[in-house]
Design a protein around this motif. Structure first.
Motif, PDB file in Angstrom:
ATOM      1  N   GLU A  68       0.571  -1.017   0.021  1.00  0.00           N
ATOM      2  CA  GLU A  68      -0.012  -0.028  -0.015  1.00  0.00           C
ATOM      3  C   GLU A  68       0.858   1.240  -0.032  1.00  0.00           C
ATOM      4  O   GLU A  68       0.420   2.286  -0.540  1.00  0.00           O
ATOM      5  N   LYS A  69       2.023   1.035   0.351  1.00  0.00           N
ATOM      6  CA  LYS A  69       3.516   2.705   1.031  1.00  0.00           C
ATOM      7  C   LYS A  69       4.014   2.370   1.036  1.00  0.00           C
ATOM      8  O   LYS A  69       4.325   1.043   1.192  1.00  0.00           O
ATOM      9  N   VAL A  70       5.327   2.692   0.541  1.00  0.00           N
ATOM     10  CA  VAL A  70       5.964   2.177   0.924  1.00  0.00           C
ATOM     11  C   VAL A  70       7.247   4.138   1.221  1.00  0.00           C
ATOM     12  O   VAL A  70       6.979   5.689   0.846  1.00  0.00           O
ATOM     13  N   SER A  71       8.008   3.982   1.717  1.00  0.00           N
ATOM     14  CA  SER A  71       8.806   5.195   2.513  1.00  0.00           C
ATOM     15  C   SER A  71       9.904   5.256   2.027  1.00  0.00           C
ATOM     16  O   SER A  71      10.811   6.869   2.088  1.00  0.00           O
ATOM     17  N   ALA A  72      10.200   4.865   0.791  1.00  0.00           N
ATOM     18  CA  ALA A  72      11.086   5.118   0.009  1.00  0.00           C
ATOM     19  C   ALA A  72      10.967   6.110  -1.830  1.00  0.00           C
ATOM     20  O   ALA A  72      10.710   4.220  -2.126  1.00  0.00           O
ATOM     21  N   ALA A  73      11.064   6.626  -2.354  1.00  0.00           N
ATOM     22  CA  ALA A  73      10.740   6.828  -3.506  1.00  0.00           C
ATOM     23  C   ALA A  73      11.189   6.006  -4.312  1.00  0.00           C
ATOM     24  O   ALA A  73      10.853   5.419  -5.918  1.00  0.00           O
ATOM     25  N   ASP A  74      11.887   5.085  -4.290  1.00  0.00           N
ATOM     26  CA  ASP A  74      13.158   4.064  -5.142  1.00  0.00           C
ATOM     27  C   ASP A  74      11.930   3.331  -5.571  1.00  0.00           C
ATOM     28  O   ASP A  74      12.488   2.303  -5.915  1.00  0.00           O
ATOM     29  N   ASP A  75      11.668   2.973  -4.235  1.00  0.00           N
ATOM     30  CA  ASP A  75      10.635   1.606  -3.879  1.00  0.00           C
ATOM     31  C   ASP A  75       8.844   1.587  -4.831  1.00  0.00           C
ATOM     32  O   ASP A  75       8.799   0.919  -4.731  1.00  0.00           O
ATOM     33  N   LEU A  78       7.030  -0.436  -6.348  1.00  0.00           N
ATOM     34  CA  LEU A  78       6.215  -2.318  -5.828  1.00  0.00           C
ATOM     35  C   LEU A  78       4.726  -2.080  -4.882  1.00  0.00           C
ATOM     36  O   LEU A  78       4.037  -2.340  -4.691  1.00  0.00           O
ATOM     37  N   VAL A  79       4.550   0.038  -5.401  1.00  0.00           N
ATOM     38  CA  VAL A  79       2.896  -0.072  -5.018  1.00  0.00           C
ATOM     39  C   VAL A  79       1.909  -0.404  -5.598  1.00  0.00           C
ATOM     40  O   VAL A  79       2.232  -0.846  -6.975  1.00  0.00           O
ATOM     41  N   GLY A  80       0.440  -1.378  -4.841  1.00  0.00           N
ATOM     42  CA  GLY A  80      -0.402  -2.048  -5.890  1.00  0.00           C
ATOM     43  C   GLY A  80       0.593  -3.364  -6.577  1.00  0.00           C
ATOM     44  O   GLY A  80      -0.814  -4.230  -6.570  1.00  0.00           O
ATOM     45  N   LYS A  81       1.693  -3.816  -6.231  1.00  0.00           N
ATOM     46  CA  LYS A  81       2.267  -4.678  -6.237  1.00  0.00           C
ATOM     47  C   LYS A  81       1.366  -6.191  -5.372  1.00  0.00           C
ATOM     48  O   LYS A  81       1.840  -6.087  -4.675  1.00  0.00           O
ATOM     49  N   ARG A  82       1.623  -7.184  -5.873  1.00  0.00           N
ATOM     50  CA  ARG A  82       1.120  -8.303  -5.311  1.00  0.00           C
ATOM     51  C   ARG A  82       2.679  -9.339  -4.616  1.00  0.00           C
ATOM     52  O   ARG A  82       3.252  -9.304  -5.284  1.00  0.00           O
ATOM     53  N   VAL A  83       2.831  -9.452  -3.311  1.00  0.00           N
ATOM     54  CA  VAL A  83       4.039  -9.944  -3.163  1.00  0.00           C
ATOM     55  C   VAL A  83       4.088 -10.304  -1.890  1.00  0.00           C
ATOM     56  O   VAL A  83       2.892 -10.706  -1.502  1.00  0.00           O
ATOM     57  N   VAL A  84       4.378 -11.561  -1.515  1.00  0.00           N
ATOM     58  CA  VAL A  84       5.010 -12.545  -0.814  1.00  0.00           C
ATOM     59  C   VAL A  84       6.549 -12.113   0.117  1.00  0.00           C
ATOM     60  O   VAL A  84       7.415 -10.740  -0.507  1.00  0.00           O
ATOM     61  N   PRO A 128      10.387  -4.588   5.629  1.00  0.00           N
ATOM     62  CA  PRO A 128      11.747  -3.956   4.185  1.00  0.00           C
ATOM     63  C   PRO A 128      11.437  -3.968   3.337  1.00  0.00           C
ATOM     64  O   PRO A 128      10.808  -5.209   2.338  1.00  0.00           O
ATOM     65  N   SER A 129      11.438  -3.127   2.513  1.00  0.00           N
ATOM     66  CA  SER A 129      10.790  -3.034   1.085  1.00  0.00           C
ATOM     67  C   SER A 129      12.127  -4.396   0.110  1.00  0.00           C
ATOM     68  O   SER A 129      11.567  -4.973  -0.391  1.00  0.00           O
ATOM     69  N   ARG A 130      13.464  -4.880   1.004  1.00  0.00           N
ATOM     70  CA  ARG A 130      13.868  -5.041  -0.119  1.00  0.00           C
ATOM     71  C   ARG A 130      14.020  -6.532   0.109  1.00  0.00           C
ATOM     72  O   ARG A 130      13.996  -7.927  -0.947  1.00  0.00           O
ATOM     73  N   ASN A 131      13.184  -6.753   1.421  1.00  0.00           N
ATOM     74  CA  ASN A 131      12.317  -8.174   2.178  1.00  0.00           C
ATOM     75  C   ASN A 131      11.105  -8.585   1.161  1.00  0.00           C
ATOM     76  O   ASN A 131      10.876  -9.964   0.976  1.00  0.00           O
ATOM     77  N   LEU A 132      10.828  -8.131  -0.284  1.00  0.00           N
ATOM     78  CA  LEU A 132       9.358  -8.296  -1.041  1.00  0.00           C
ATOM     79  C   LEU A 132       9.542  -8.668  -2.568  1.00  0.00           C
ATOM     80  O   LEU A 132      11.178  -7.932  -3.309  1.00  0.00           O
ATOM     81  N   ALA A 133       9.529  -9.920  -2.022  1.00  0.00           N
ATOM     82  CA  ALA A 133       9.195 -10.362  -3.799  1.00  0.00           C
ATOM     83  C   ALA A 133       8.307 -10.825  -4.295  1.00  0.00           C
ATOM     84  O   ALA A 133       6.904 -10.741  -3.770  1.00  0.00           O
TER      85      ALA A 133
END
Length: 339
Positions: A68-75, A78-84, A128-133
């Motif tokens: 739903e949200k990310v704190s870093a613009a570089d990520d 990812l917003v709106g993506k389905r992730v594990v 962490p955003s880096r932990n999302l696939a």
């Protein structure tokens, strides 16, 4: 903002409570949870016996959701993506992390396991955003929760150095044993047997068309044939570890994945004289986790038998009570949220 969470209020006691959302900062993401599987470690940990779960904790580390949200613009992509979510949080600065062994980072934390790091038995979680696939939307949210245990199985196979021509015995036919079997198929090794004493678990295993037998039949199977060159112990107690030695060939690799017992006696003569190798296997690298998310998207039908039951957060306390009673026959149970 408040949201509902399943809280371990005391050992073997759960309640659905409202929690406040922490501030989103750093390189983190806010994920709306769609589904979270109940791991065997959650079931055992809920009674306090493992020392790895704590009162007032929100457990859950095998989850699928939508960013739903990310704190870093570089990520922002990812917003709106389905992730594990890879639940293993590493420092990414130490010597181990820098050589790609972040899964054994000395300061690692696990979402829903480490004290103070709430997990995904909730409507929302921060990770962490880096932990999302990102995972294919063709994979249902409930099935997507299998990425974590599938990654455990895949890492064990990588640790074993499994190659075509290896003959494999998997001891323990629960979800991790099944994940190891699926990982064997993934790397092209089909010659394996799963040893499992519980008849109802063997029924689940049969849905994959894998060969599973009770431990009492192993002597007959290997009486007049070559013994396994690789044994995966997905249980980790004195009986399973003993079987790993009794039914492995000389020079075999024994991979200890299960953690049922904290201390095991090693038959030293059978290690040294027959040059067996014992390897431990715990989690997975970040790459193995993300590769597994991709692999699942291409092998949906193969993995579908993994999930046996789906419940809701409201009914989850009742489900944990059924686990503790010990009469409930299940393979993997998932807590599903409304999208």
């Amino acid at each position: 903002m408040s949201f509902r969470s399943l809280v371990l209020t005391n050992f073997n006691e759960f309640a659905v409570e409202d929690r406040s959302l922490a501030k989103l900062e750093g390189d983190n993401a806010l994920i709306k949870i769609l589904a979270t599987a109940i791991c065997g470690s959650d079931i055992h940990g809920a009674n306090g016996s493992t020392g790895r779960r704590f009162p007032d904790q929100v457990m859950g580390h095998e989850a699928c959701g939508i960013v739903e949200k990310v704190s870093a613009a570089d990520d922002s992509k990812l917003v709106g993506k389905r992730v594990v979510i890879n639940p293993l949080i590493s420092c990414h600065r130490c010597d181990l992390c820098l050589i790609g062994k972040e899964h054994v980072c000395r300061s690692r934390k696990v979402i829903g396991v480490t004290k103070g790091v709430d997990g995904a038995f909730a409507q929302y979680v921060i990770a962490p955003s880096r932990n999302l696939a990102v995972i294919s939307e063709e994979v249902s949210p409930t099935l997507a929760t299998t990425v974590e245990p599938l990654s455990v199985g895949f890492h064990a196979v990588i640790r074993a150095g499994l190659v075509k021509g290896d003959k494999v015995l998997i001891i323990g036919g629960g979800p991790i044993g099944q994940a190891i079997g699926l990982a064997c198929i993934r790397v092209g090794v089909g010659d394996f047997v799963i040893s499992e004493p519980a008849e109802f678990k063997r029924r689940y295993i049969s849905k994959y068309d894998f060969r599973s037998v009770p431990p009492t039949e192993l002597s007959k199977i290997y009486e007049n044939s070559t013994r396994p060159t690789v044994v995966f112990d997905a249980v980790g107690n004195m009986h399973s570890f003993s079987d790993a030695f009794n039914y492995s060939d000389v020079g075999a690799r024994i991979i200890l994945v299960g953690m049922d017992t904290p201390n095991l006696a090693i038959p030293s003569y059978e290690v040294s004289a027959d040059e067996r190798t014992i390897l431990g296997s715990y989690c997975y690298t970040d790459k193995e986790f993300k590769d597994t998310a991709t692999w699942l998207g291409l092998n949906i039908a193969l993995v579908e038998p993994f999930i046996s039951d789906v419940t809701t957060m409201a009914k989850a306390p009742e489900m944990f009570a059924r686990f503790q009673e010990g009469s409930f026959e299940y393979n993997r149970v998932v807590i599903a949220q409304d999208e």
